[in-house]
Each structure stands twice: as structure tokens, then as C-alpha cells.
Design a protein around this motif. Structure first.
Motif, PDB file in Angstrom:
ATOM      1  N   VAL A 258       0.845  -1.196   0.034  1.00  0.00           N
ATOM      2  CA  VAL A 258      -0.280   0.043   0.027  1.00  0.00           C
ATOM      3  C   VAL A 258       0.998   1.329  -0.062  1.00  0.00           C
ATOM      4  O   VAL A 258       0.529   2.153  -0.720  1.00  0.00           O
ATOM      5  CB  VAL A 258      -1.113  -0.080   1.131  1.00  0.00           C
ATOM      6  CG1 VAL A 258      -1.712   1.168   1.237  1.00  0.00           C
ATOM      7  CG2 VAL A 258      -2.010  -1.363   1.258  1.00  0.00           C
ATOM      8  N   HIS A 259       1.901   1.338   0.844  1.00  0.00           N
ATOM      9  CA  HIS A 259       2.741   2.172   0.842  1.00  0.00           C
ATOM     10  C   HIS A 259       3.316   2.608  -0.437  1.00  0.00           C
ATOM     11  O   HIS A 259       3.556   3.790  -0.699  1.00  0.00           O
ATOM     12  CB  HIS A 259       3.966   2.215   2.111  1.00  0.00           C
ATOM     13  CG  HIS A 259       4.654   3.229   2.420  1.00  0.00           C
ATOM     14  ND1 HIS A 259       4.273   4.316   3.257  1.00  0.00           N
ATOM     15  CD2 HIS A 259       5.749   3.662   2.087  1.00  0.00           C
ATOM     16  CE1 HIS A 259       5.413   5.302   3.359  1.00  0.00           C
ATOM     17  NE2 HIS A 259       6.226   4.797   2.683  1.00  0.00           N
TER      18      HIS A 259
ATOM     19  N   HIS B 280       0.853   3.989  -2.886  1.00  0.00           N
ATOM     20  CA  HIS B 280       0.444   5.450  -2.748  1.00  0.00           C
ATOM     21  C   HIS B 280       1.577   6.232  -2.886  1.00  0.00           C
ATOM     22  O   HIS B 280       1.480   7.275  -3.513  1.00  0.00           O
ATOM     23  CB  HIS B 280       0.276   5.391  -1.099  1.00  0.00           C
ATOM     24  CG  HIS B 280      -0.153   6.934  -0.751  1.00  0.00           C
ATOM     25  ND1 HIS B 280      -1.369   7.652  -1.139  1.00  0.00           N
ATOM     26  CD2 HIS B 280       0.520   7.615   0.129  1.00  0.00           C
ATOM     27  CE1 HIS B 280      -1.371   8.804  -0.632  1.00  0.00           C
ATOM     28  NE2 HIS B 280      -0.373   8.736  -0.090  1.00  0.00           N
TER      29      HIS B 280
ATOM     30  N   ARG C 108      -4.897   6.889  -4.153  1.00  0.00           N
ATOM     31  CA  ARG C 108      -5.285   7.059  -2.689  1.00  0.00           C
ATOM     32  C   ARG C 108      -5.237   5.462  -1.997  1.00  0.00           C
ATOM     33  O   ARG C 108      -6.152   5.438  -1.135  1.00  0.00           O
ATOM     34  CB  ARG C 108      -6.705   7.725  -2.545  1.00  0.00           C
ATOM     35  CG  ARG C 108      -6.739   9.120  -3.064  1.00  0.00           C
ATOM     36  CD  ARG C 108      -8.020   9.818  -3.240  1.00  0.00           C
ATOM     37  NE  ARG C 108      -8.672   9.811  -2.148  1.00  0.00           N
ATOM     38  CZ  ARG C 108     -10.006  10.203  -2.096  1.00  0.00           C
ATOM     39  NH1 ARG C 108     -10.759  10.589  -3.007  1.00  0.00           N
ATOM     40  NH2 ARG C 108     -10.737  10.081  -0.908  1.00  0.00           N
TER      41      ARG C 108
ATOM     42  N   ASP D 173      -3.730   4.477   0.219  1.00  0.00           N
ATOM     43  CA  ASP D 173      -3.627   4.246   1.788  1.00  0.00           C
ATOM     44  C   ASP D 173      -4.679   4.726   2.197  1.00  0.00           C
ATOM     45  O   ASP D 173      -5.406   3.815   3.209  1.00  0.00           O
ATOM     46  CB  ASP D 173      -2.819   5.481   2.487  1.00  0.00           C
ATOM     47  CG  ASP D 173      -3.159   6.991   1.790  1.00  0.00           C
ATOM     48  OD1 ASP D 173      -3.964   7.001   0.880  1.00  0.00           O
ATOM     49  OD2 ASP D 173      -2.754   8.038   2.355  1.00  0.00           O
ATOM     50  N   GLU D 174      -5.714   5.309   1.851  1.00  0.00           N
ATOM     51  CA  GLU D 174      -7.162   5.491   2.295  1.00  0.00           C
ATOM     52  C   GLU D 174      -8.110   4.292   1.861  1.00  0.00           C
ATOM     53  O   GLU D 174      -8.864   3.737   2.593  1.00  0.00           O
ATOM     54  CB  GLU D 174      -7.758   6.603   1.524  1.00  0.00           C
ATOM     55  CG  GLU D 174      -7.382   7.977   2.031  1.00  0.00           C
ATOM     56  CD  GLU D 174      -7.928   9.101   1.377  1.00  0.00           C
ATOM     57  OE1 GLU D 174      -9.202   9.568   1.588  1.00  0.00           O
ATOM     58  OE2 GLU D 174      -7.291   9.559   0.320  1.00  0.00           O
TER      59      GLU D 174
ATOM     60  N   ARG E 299       1.241  -0.349  10.477  1.00  0.00           N
ATOM     61  CA  ARG E 299       0.838   0.833  10.122  1.00  0.00           C
ATOM     62  C   ARG E 299       0.579   1.701  11.152  1.00  0.00           C
ATOM     63  O   ARG E 299       0.950   2.837  11.514  1.00  0.00           O
ATOM     64  CB  ARG E 299      -0.719   0.801   9.332  1.00  0.00           C
ATOM     65  CG  ARG E 299      -1.179   2.122   8.772  1.00  0.00           C
ATOM     66  CD  ARG E 299      -2.479   1.890   7.789  1.00  0.00           C
ATOM     67  NE  ARG E 299      -2.981   3.207   7.557  1.00  0.00           N
ATOM     68  CZ  ARG E 299      -4.142   3.714   8.018  1.00  0.00           C
ATOM     69  NH1 ARG E 299      -4.555   2.994   9.122  1.00  0.00           N
ATOM     70  NH2 ARG E 299      -4.721   4.766   7.404  1.00  0.00           N
TER      71      ARG E 299
ATOM     72  N   GLU F 100       7.435   8.499   9.874  1.00  0.00           N
ATOM     73  CA  GLU F 100       8.220   7.998   8.540  1.00  0.00           C
ATOM     74  C   GLU F 100       9.545   7.811   8.631  1.00  0.00           C
ATOM     75  O   GLU F 100       9.959   6.564   8.390  1.00  0.00           O
ATOM     76  CB  GLU F 100       7.746   8.989   7.533  1.00  0.00           C
ATOM     77  CG  GLU F 100       8.110   8.367   6.259  1.00  0.00           C
ATOM     78  CD  GLU F 100       7.263   7.196   5.504  1.00  0.00           C
ATOM     79  OE1 GLU F 100       7.993   7.057   4.283  1.00  0.00           O
ATOM     80  OE2 GLU F 100       6.448   7.091   5.822  1.00  0.00           O
TER      81      GLU F 100
ATOM     82  N   HIS G 126      -7.142   9.505  10.610  1.00  0.00           N
ATOM     83  CA  HIS G 126      -6.944   8.674   9.447  1.00  0.00           C
ATOM     84  C   HIS G 126      -6.857   7.095   9.905  1.00  0.00           C
ATOM     85  O   HIS G 126      -6.302   6.247   8.969  1.00  0.00           O
ATOM     86  CB  HIS G 126      -5.281   8.811   8.900  1.00  0.00           C
ATOM     87  CG  HIS G 126      -5.314  10.510   8.619  1.00  0.00           C
ATOM     88  ND1 HIS G 126      -6.254  11.072   7.486  1.00  0.00           N
ATOM     89  CD2 HIS G 126      -4.699  11.452   9.167  1.00  0.00           C
ATOM     90  CE1 HIS G 126      -5.736  12.497   7.596  1.00  0.00           C
ATOM     91  NE2 HIS G 126      -4.955  12.785   8.448  1.00  0.00           N
TER      92      HIS G 126
ATOM     93  N   MET H 286      -5.251   5.473  11.946  1.00  0.00           N
ATOM     94  CA  MET H 286      -3.980   4.943  11.877  1.00  0.00           C
ATOM     95  C   MET H 286      -3.925   3.657  13.172  1.00  0.00           C
ATOM     96  O   MET H 286      -2.941   3.069  13.025  1.00  0.00           O
ATOM     97  CB  MET H 286      -2.942   6.086  11.869  1.00  0.00           C
ATOM     98  CG  MET H 286      -2.653   6.794  11.112  1.00  0.00           C
ATOM     99  SD  MET H 286      -2.081   6.043   9.483  1.00  0.00           S
ATOM    100  CE  MET H 286      -0.436   5.895   9.865  1.00  0.00           C
TER     101      MET H 286
END
Length: 1009
Positions: free
Chosen positions: A463-464, A467, A474, A476-477, A518, A526, A675, A677
């Protein structure tokens, strides 16, 4: 390391020296004497070899492949191999061998084969570890060149080089369904003048999948030996081990291929070996194949090709890096490939069957970009000189991360016929398997217990990476609403954690694992997160690890930022406990939040006191929040010091200095878990829920789409388990009239689909239908049915979703547009071909509104196509008529296996119709009338769906009658259906008053009269 030829022999600095001629003469004499002794021993007692003494080789055998004679080698043809092996006498023991044990009737592993396609769990019956492999030499002839596939075989010679760790007279390794020729077994020492114990027996334990070589004395600790084995296996179409399959060429001829799948614990089905991830070794591979169009592929590059007679060639591969055997891979195919060289000099290839190169182009191009991202951002550098991606249909998994030879079931993409959703799925898959080249291959889990260290991180990075490369997608969403929300449902119900001795390769391991990673990315930020990952990879490259190895590195990197904590203590509760927390947030006074936690599960009253949860179902929870008075944190990148915490040792905690007032005032709301997370749900007091609803209805854009989705998903799931009034959950949907974003609509669509099945056959359905139409009308006006090339991926997704809902619930403009576009297609199918992303909706409602003529056109297209993928997509519109007599015709056709492209299409048609308002009663009556002619699977699937849609009490009596008068319905099917039916009935009774009040309040009361 790649290309390593083994440790050099130490230079001798003293001792007795011989001239070269003298030494050669002595060696020759020793060989002759050994041969004579061997013959005498063999005649006197064929079961025993008292001592095997050998001179050392010039170098350890890691450096190259031996000659045919040395390796009991491969012959010039498969026939020669079976009859003329230079080392296997006619006395070689076979399945009828007299050398048996109490657990086996044969010294061969077995001559049986399997055709199961069920994904196996990893076998956790571990080897004792008395000896450990450090290198394999293997030469395999994967014979798919016979005239009949029933004759296909695997012929193998393997030499395993062993380190002795504990004195033992047994060498125990794994084998499954292999015929091992006992007389081929040989044990040689690798040190000068060293004697090896004799082999006195070989025992196969079928249950444990152990093959034990019994010696006449114990091996010496610290010494090294070579164990040589010759074996064979019948190839089958089972997807595990080494199996065969075929493609059909343009002439209709079968083109056979062979491919391996060793993960998890399936290498033993192709090679006698130490089949556990803790054993990392180097490999020298030789693959023998027929000369011609066929090519062989393995983990490394071919360094030479040795002729084997007129028709065969041996492809000799470069020594692999140190790795575990599950990621060893082979393929023998007649395929084409495309090739590029990356910026780091790595050869990148995509391999697929002839005629599919154009369809492989997207995966090839995107795969290079993905590989470049990993090469730039992860350390150390990729250790191999090439990375091959081969597409082989019929694999058990979508992808397999074998080091340097990634095998995929299907990464082909044709933009003319395939929806863009398939493109996105392919890119995510490529990123997942590419990540494993570092996290999983370079650094591997020590045992299957630690599989999340590979799979959880790979799903996070897939996913990372996408993105990072394609922000407009999008990803990550999309992960939150498509993966995280789904695994929340599973994790509230299933009863196992991420980390367990025998893990299930399921949504918990993958999606929950990624959710926990995540959350780590949130906690550390990050930069620190990636730095720690790279330090971990560098420190443990070519090694096997467990959780503590990861935590140690994170602790070290955190300390460099003056962060003092025990990362293992922080993260282990998320990994070792099933389920997850729901955080309760209240506002005790202006400027403060009070936060507590409790276990979230489907049955909130279930007693978990004796579950043995190490941490008592408590977690250390990172808290991020935003208020209506200050929404800037939505765009904030948090550091560790800026995160608030609710620790598992606290009953509750108060967060001070929060910019919040009373929830009854404008902007007086708080939203926790930005978000989404953190891996938890959030509940609030009723006043805050209502304040959030008011904000959404006033201006939903203040809250990002992913948190709008969180509000809906949390609200309905909290209401489902009794932690929130259901009427509040329903109120969270109203703002969607003005919001058309794919992300915020995703949990709403899941809710609407669930409500549709619950209310379909009830008095509430008319009001529900009107409510949904109100929600989608504006969205359909924005999207319509026709897009353009500049549309982003989520716009494409949302157009399809809104069109499905709009047409399903009878929006006139959607039905008219579908009919118009469908009619144009029937006039000229090439000129007016709808976009693959919306074609299903157009076809379905074109058929629905067009009657028999439209349906017949669709059935003709299904009947004449040879493309199974396209045929499957046509099943949906075939089930769309609204006339009962035409629905009956559809069922008649689906009942005839000869008229279906695949038998699985029959059940698909029946279950799709069973979910339809127009067809559900027609289908149930048809099943009752034809119960004795329909397949058991079709009947089972229809009963399962009918129990979710039908409400009449006659369904129960009819099902019980059928169960008592036919053998095609198992008791478990009946029990499950009745349980589902009664649960749904109770839900309706419990929510009837609330639904009546809510629909009246929303202005749909006239539909209830």
C-alpha cells in the motif's frame, strides 16, 4: 552470498608431504582397495556399509556441479534414466522394500500422490536440529515430455551438506510422497581421511513426514558430511511441490508446463530436505530439459548449458544466496518474455505464455517502477543479478515471492476488456511480492510462528509503495475501507491472534498484521520507521529472525532520537492477543478528554477470563485527535512525543489542554484516531455522536473522507454489538446525499447491502428503497454512466458503484442511460463497446429493460465466446431479467451443465438470482421442484442465500421437509441456514420499532402504511 564457492581449504604449513606422482599412486591404490572392500561387504551383508573413508575434494562441492558419474547423473533420455542409472543396482529397494519401521511399510517416502488443491497450513512438526544443512547440490529432470501426462515424473539427485551440532546416529529430514531409492543413499565426510558412519536403515514416518537415515555410530560434532539421495516422484496437477499443467495453443494443442510451489512446508513434496524456514543454505541447481522451445527458470541466472545427448540439455544455475528452501523455485515452460535492465543493473523480466506479451506489458512496466522504489528505499541492495516474474495459471496463490523467480497466477491486463480495478489489484500484488525480496527472503522468519514479520510488513509496504508512486489512487485510504474495516469484522469474531505456532495465512495475518505495522509507522514517524526497518534488514541479512530481533533494532534506533521505551512491551499485546479494543471517549469538562478501553468482540457479554490472554485484553493505545475548534491535526505528521497514550495499566486517562468546549455548541465535537492509523474502534457519548452528525450534514468536507468512513463503520459496528443506539448509526448516513467520494461511501455501501438483505422481504423495503434513492440521486447526477480517460481510479470505482445502486433501486435516469447504451452496443459491438469499468451495469439493466431480445443477445455472446474471463462477466447480466418466465428459462439453462462454460457458473447463476428481489421466490420454488437433479453445491448455496433474504415462516418448514426427504442437503447446511434465518428474524424484531420511528422521522413513513 551469491556466487560463493564454499570456504577454501586451509593452507597446510607443516606435516608430511608427498610428491604429486606418489600421491596419485596412493590415491589410486586406496580407491581400488575401497572398491574391493565395498564389493565384499555388499555381498556379505547388503544392508550395512561399515565405513566410508574418502580423500578430500580439491574444493568443497559448493563451487560447481559434478559430472554425470559422480552424481549418479541424468541420462540422455528419461527412458535411459529409468533403466541405466550407473549407481542404482537392480537390488535397489522400492515400495516393497524389506527395510521397514513401525510407521512405514517402505523405505521410500511414498509412491502415492495427491490432487488436493486445498491450501495447507505450514507443518510445525519440527526437526530435532542435531544436524543442519549449509548447502544443497541438486539436479532435477522434470519430465513433462512424455506422450501421456500420466507418465510425467520428477527424477532427482540431491546432495545435502551437513554440519553436526549434536552427537546423533540419526539424520532426520523431511520427505513427503517421494520414492527414495534406499540403495542410493550415501554419506561422505568432507574432511581429510575422516570416516563416515555406515548407513544401516532408512525409516519413513508418514504422519510426521520425517525420513530418518539410521547410522551405525554417532556423527561427530563439528564435522561436515555430504548426504546423497536419489529419488523420484510422479508429477500431478496438485499445486504443491512440483506440478504440471497445460495451456492450449492456437491450434488447440496442449502445451504442458511444470512449476514449483514450496510455500508453506511443501518443498518436501519435491525434494528430501530440511523443510523449515530456520534452515538457510545456499543451493546449486541443475535442471535437465528437452532441447527445443522449452526453457527452464530458477532463482538465479544460468551460467552454462551442458548437452545431455541429442535431445536434452542441462541448465546449470549460479549458486543462490543463503536462503530457506521454501523460496527455491523451478519452472519449465514454453513461454515468451520481455526484458529490461533497471537503474541498479538488475535484469527484470516478465514471462508469459505465447501471445500474451501485450497483456503483460502493464505488469512489466509497473513492476519495474515498484522494484526501483524498493531498491532506492530499502537496504541492503537487492543481492541477485535478475528478477523474473512468470505468469502460470492455476496456482493456489495469486503470487509467490520465490527469490529472483516470482510466480503469479495472473498479472495480465487488457485495457480493452479488463476493469481498472484489476490494474490496481495487480500493482498491489506486484508490490507485495517485491517487498518479500527483502522482508521475507533476505531476512526470514525463524519459524512459521513469526510469519507476520514477512506478511504483515509486505501488505503494509504494498500500500505504501503504490501510494508513493501513484498518489491519485489514494491507496492508503483505500486500505482503510477495503482491508482494515473488513479485518475488524473478522478479528471481532475469530479466535486466534496474529502470532501463533501454526499460523493461518488469512486476513488476520495479512491485514491485521499490516494494520499493526501501519500503527507502528504512526508511533515512530516515517523517517524513524524506515531507518529502523533498514537497520533491521542490514543487521539480519541472510538470517532468520523472531519478534525480539525487530524490537531490539527499533529500540536502538529510537534511542538515537532520545526516545526511551521497550518496543516489544508496547507492541506484543497487539500481536499475541486476538481481537482489539474499543476506546471510549467522554468530555468531562471543557479542555479535557477522558479515555478508557474495553475489549471489542461480536458477543460483548462473552466471558474471556479463562482465555489465557497474556495481557488481559488490554493494550497500550496511541491517541491522536482533532476537535471542531482546531482541525489542523488532520494534516499533521506526528512524532512520538506528540502522541497521547492510554496505557494498559490504566483504567482510564485524562488528556488535558484539548481545544474543545461542550458538544452541544457549534464545533464542540472531538474525533479520535486520525486517518484511522490506530488499530481500534472509537465510541463517544451520545452528545458527541450527534455533534459529529451535525458537522457532516453542515459541511462534511471539514472531516477527511477516511475519517468520514471511520464514523460510519464504527457507528454501525458499535450498534451491532449493543454499544450504541442504532438510530444514531442510521443518522451517520444522511450526509451522503451531498458527498460522492468513494472512500466515505465504501462502508456505507457495505451497510446498505447488509440492510438490503435484511429488509428485502419485509414491510420496510419500500421505505428503505426510497431512502437509498435519495442518497444516490445527486451522486449519479455527478458521475453518470460515461466517463473519460482523465478520470482517477477512485472516480472510476465510484461511477460503477453509484450506477449499480441507482439502477438497482430504480432511478429512472440510470435505467434510461443503461438501455440507450446497451441498444447501441447491440447495433455495433465494436464501435459502441462500453468501458470495462461500467459494462456490467449497462448489460444488466439493458437486459432488464430490454426483455427477451436483449437477454438473448447476451446469452448468444456467452455461448459463443471462448474467453472464460469474459464469459464469467456475462453471467451477471444473464441473471437480470425481471419477468418470472424468463427467469425460469435462465434457471433451466443454468441447470444444464452442458450449457455452462464451467460447472461453477451454475452455482453463480443460482445464488445471484437468489439475492434478487424479483427472482428470490422464483429460485426457491425452482430448487424445491428440482431438488433431486440439482448439484449438492448449488442447493447448499441457494439455501444459504435464501436464509438471508426470505422472511416467511414457511421457509423453515419447507427446508425441514426437504432435509427429511432428500439426501442432497446435509444436516450442517440446514443447521447453519436455520441459525442465520432465526438470527435475522430476531434482529428484525429487535429493530422494528426503531426502524419505524427512523423512517417516519426521515419522511418515509408513507411507505410503511
Amino acid at each position: 552470498m551469491e556466487g560463493q564457492t564454499g570456504p577454501p581449504l586451509k593452507e597446510r604449513t607443516r606435516g608430511f608431504y608427498l610428491s604429486v606422482p606418489c600421491a596419485c599412486a596412493l590415491i589410486l591404490l586406496a580407491v581400488i582397495l575401497a572398491a574391493v572392500v565395498g564389493i565384499v561387504v555388499f555381498i556379505a551383508e547388503p544392508r550395512h556399509a561399515v565405513c566410508q573413508c574418502h580423500m578430500p575434494n580439491a574444493s568443497l562441492p559448493v563451487g560447481g556441479i559434478r559430472s554425470r558419474e559422480e552424481l549418479h547423473g541424468f541420462p540422455y533420455s528419461s527412458k535411459d534414466y529409468l533403466t541405466n542409472s550407473t549407481m542404482i543396482s537392480t537390488l535397489a529397494l522400492s515400495a516393497s522394500s524389506q527395510h521397514t519401521s513401525s510407521t512405514s511399510t517402505s523405505s521410500s517416502a511414498t509412491s502415492a500422490t495427491t490432487t488436493t488443491t486445498t491450501q495447507p497450513l505450514p507443518v510445525n512438526k519440527t526437526l530435532p536440529g542435531h544436524v543442519e544443512p549449509y548447502h544443497y547440490n541438486m539436479e532435477l529432470f522434470i519430465d513433462i515430455f512424455q506422450c501421456n501426462s500420466s507418465l510425467f515424473k520428477l527424477h532427482g539427485n540431491v546432495s545435502i551438506f551437513l554440519d553436526v551440532k549434536t552427537p546423533t546416529a540419526n539424520i532426520i529430514l523431511h520427505a513427503k510422497e517421494l520414492t527414495i531409492f534406499r540403495q542410493s543413499l550415501s554419506l561422505k565426510p568432507l574432511r581429510t581421511y575422516q570416516c563416515a558412519p555406515g548407513i544401516v536403515d532408512a525409516i519413513y514416518d508418514k504422519e510426521e513426514e520425517f525420513y530418518t537415515v539410521v547410522l551405525d555410530e554417532k556423527l561427530t560434532v563439528g564435522e561436515r558430511y555430504e548426504l546423497a539421495i536419489r529419488y523420484e516422484d510422479k508429477l500431478t496437477s496438485s499445486p504443491f511441490g512440483i506440478s504440471f499443467g497445460y495451456d492450449t495453443d492456437e491450434a488447440g494443442q496442449k502445451q504442458y508446463f511444470a512449476v514449483s510451489q514450496f510455500h508453506p512446508s511443501a518443498a518436501r513434496q519435491a525434494i528430501p530436505c530440511f523443510d523449515e524456514p530456520r534452515y538457510k543454505t545456499t543451493f546449486n541447481i541443475t535442471l535437465v530439459r528437452k532441447v527445443g522451445n522449452y526453457t527452464s527458470w530458477s532463482n538465479t541466472d544460468i551460467i552454462r548449458q551442458d548437452p545431455r545427448g541429442d535431445n536434452f540439455v542441462a541448465d546449470v544455475y549460479k549458486t543462490t544466496p543463503k536462503m530457506y528452501i521454501d523460496i527455491l523455485a523451478f519452472a519449465v515452460v514454453n513461454y515468451d518474455y520481455m526484458e529490461n535492465v533497471t537503474s541498479t543493473g538488475v535484469t527484470y523480466r516478465t514471462i508469459s505464455k505465447p501471445g500474451t506479451t501485450a497483456e503483460a506489458t502493464m505488469a512489466h512496466q509497473q513492476g519495474i517502477r515498484i522494484f526501483e522504489w524498493f531498491s532506492k528505499n530499502l537496504q541492503p541492495p537487492y543481492p541477485l543479478s535478475k528478477i523474473d516474474n512468470i505468469v502460470v495459471k492455476g496456482r493456489v496463490w495469486a503470487g509467490m515471492e520465490n527469490w529472483g523467480l516470482l510466480i503469479y497466477n495472473d498479472i495480465l491486463f487488457n485495457p480493452a476488456v479488463d476493469p481498472r480495478k484489476l490494474e490496481q489489484q495487480t500493482m498491489l500484488l506486484l508490490a507485495h511480492e517485491m517487498c518479500h525480496q527483502w522482508l521475507g527472503n533476505l531476512v526470514s522468519p525463524k519459524t512459521w510462528r513469526w510469519s507476520w514479520l514477512s506478511e504483515g510488513y509486505a501488505m503494509f509496504f504494498e500500500v505504501h509503495v503504490i501510494h508513493s508512486l501513484h498518489p491519485s489512487r489514494r491507496a492508503d485510504e483505500f486500505f482503510v475501507v477495503d482491508r482494515l474495516h473488513r479485518v475488524f469484522i473478522d478479528d471481532a469474531n475469530k479466535h486466534w491472534p496474529i502470532v501463533k505456532d501454526e499460523p493461518k495465512f488469512d486476513n488476520i495475518l495479512y491485514s491485521k498484521g499490516a494494520g499493526v505495522v501501519r500503527m507502528m509507522r504512526l508511533i515512530f514517524g516515517e523517517e524513524l520507521f524506515l531507518r529502523a526497518i533498514n537497520a533491521y534488514l542490514i543487521k539480519h541479512q541472510y538470517s532468520s529472525v523472531e519478534n525480539s530481533d525487530m524490537w531490539t533494532v527499533f529500540n536502538e534506533e529510537a534511542a538515537k532520537e532520545n526516545i526511551t521505551l521497550n518496543v516489544g512491551d508496547l507492541m506484543e499485546p497487539w500481536l499475541l492477543q486476538m481481537h482489539y479494543p474499543v476506546v471510549m471517549v467522554t468530555i468531562p469538562r471543557p479542555g479535557a478528554l477522558e479515555v478508557s478501553q474495553q475489549l471489542f468482540q461480536n458477543n460483548m457479554s462473552a466471558d474471556v477470563s479463562d482465555d489465557g490472554a497474556k495481557y488481559g485484553y488490554k493494550w497500550d493505545i496511541p491517541l491522536t485527535y482533532v476537535t471542531g475548534s482546531d482541525t489542523s491535526p488532520f494534516s499533521k505528521e506526528y512524532t512520538f512525543q506528540e502522541i497521547s497514550w492510554l496505557y494498559r495499566t490504566q483504567n482510564s486517562t485524562v488528556v488535558e489542554n484539548v481545544n474543545i468546549t461542550d458538544p452541544s455548541t457549534p464545533g464542540g465535537w472531538v474525533l479520535v484516531n486520525l486517518h484511522q492509523m490506530g488499530y481500534y474502534r472509537v465510541n463517544y457519548e451520545e452528545a458527541n455522536w450527534l455533534a459529529l452528525v451535525r458537522q457532516l450534514e453542515t459541511d462534511h468536507t471539514v472531516i477527511p473522507p477516511v475519517n468520514r468512513a471511520q464514523i460510519i463503520d464504527d457507528a454501525f459496528n458499535l450498534a451491532r454489538v449493543g454499544l450504541l443506539n442504532a438510530s444514531i448509526a442510521f443518522r451517520t448516513l444522511g450526509f451522503l446525499r451531498n458527498d460522492s467520494d468513494y472512500i466515505s461511501w465504501t462502508p456505507a455501501t457495505r451497510v446498505l447491502d447488509d440492510l438490503d438483505s435484511r429488509l428485502l422481504d419485509t414491510r420496510f423495503y419500500g421505505a428503505f428503497k426510497a431512502f437509498v434513492l435519495d442518497l444516490v440521486t445527486n451522486a449519479y447526477r455527478n458521475y453518470g454512466l460515461e466517463g473519460n480517460a482523465s478520470d482517477t481510479l477512485l472516480v472510476v470505482y465510484q461511477r460503477d458503484r453509484i450506477a449499480r445502486l441507482a439502477c438497482q433501486y430504480g432511478l429512472g435516469s440510470c435505467l434510461a442511460d443503461s438501455t440507450r447504451l446497451f441498444n447501441l452496443w447491440t447495433i455495433d459491438q465494436d464501435k459502441y463497446r462500453p468501458s470495462p469499468d461500467i459494462v456490467d451495469v449497462i448489460n444488466c439493466y439493458g437486459v432488464r429493460e430490454g426483455g427477451l431480445k436483449a437477454w438473448q443477445a447476451m446469452y448468444d455472446a456467452y455461448s459463443t465466446t471462448n474467453n472464460l474471463k469474459y464469459a464469467f462477466r456475462l453471467l451477471y447480466p444473464l441473471t437480470c431479467p425481471k419477468e418470472p418466465w424468463l427467469l425460469r428459462r435462465v434457471l433451466d439453462i443454468a441447470s444444464d451443465a452442458k450449457k455452462m462454460k464451467k460447472t461453477s457458473h451454475q452455482s453463480t447463476v443460482f445464488t445471484t438470482l437468489a439475492r434478487s428481489q424479483d427472482a428470490m421466490h422464483v429460485v426457491w420454488n425452482y430448487v424445491k421442484d428440482n431438488i433431486n437433479t440439482l448439484s449438492e453445491f448449488t442447493v447448499r448455496d441457494v439455501i444459504r442465500v435464501a436464509a438471508q433474504t426470505l422472511t416467511s415462516s414457511t421457509f423453515v418448514s419447507e427446508l425441514e421437509f426437504l432435509a427429511n426427504h432428500t439426501k442432497s442437503i446435509s444436516p450442517s447446511v440446514v443447521s447453519s441456514a436455520l441459525s442465520g434465518f432465526n438470527t435475522r428474524k430476531l434482529w428484525l424484531e429487535d429493530h422494528s420499532a426503531m426502524l419505524t420511528e427512523w423512517f417516519n422521522e426521515m419522511g418515509y413513513g408513507n411507505y410503511l402504511l
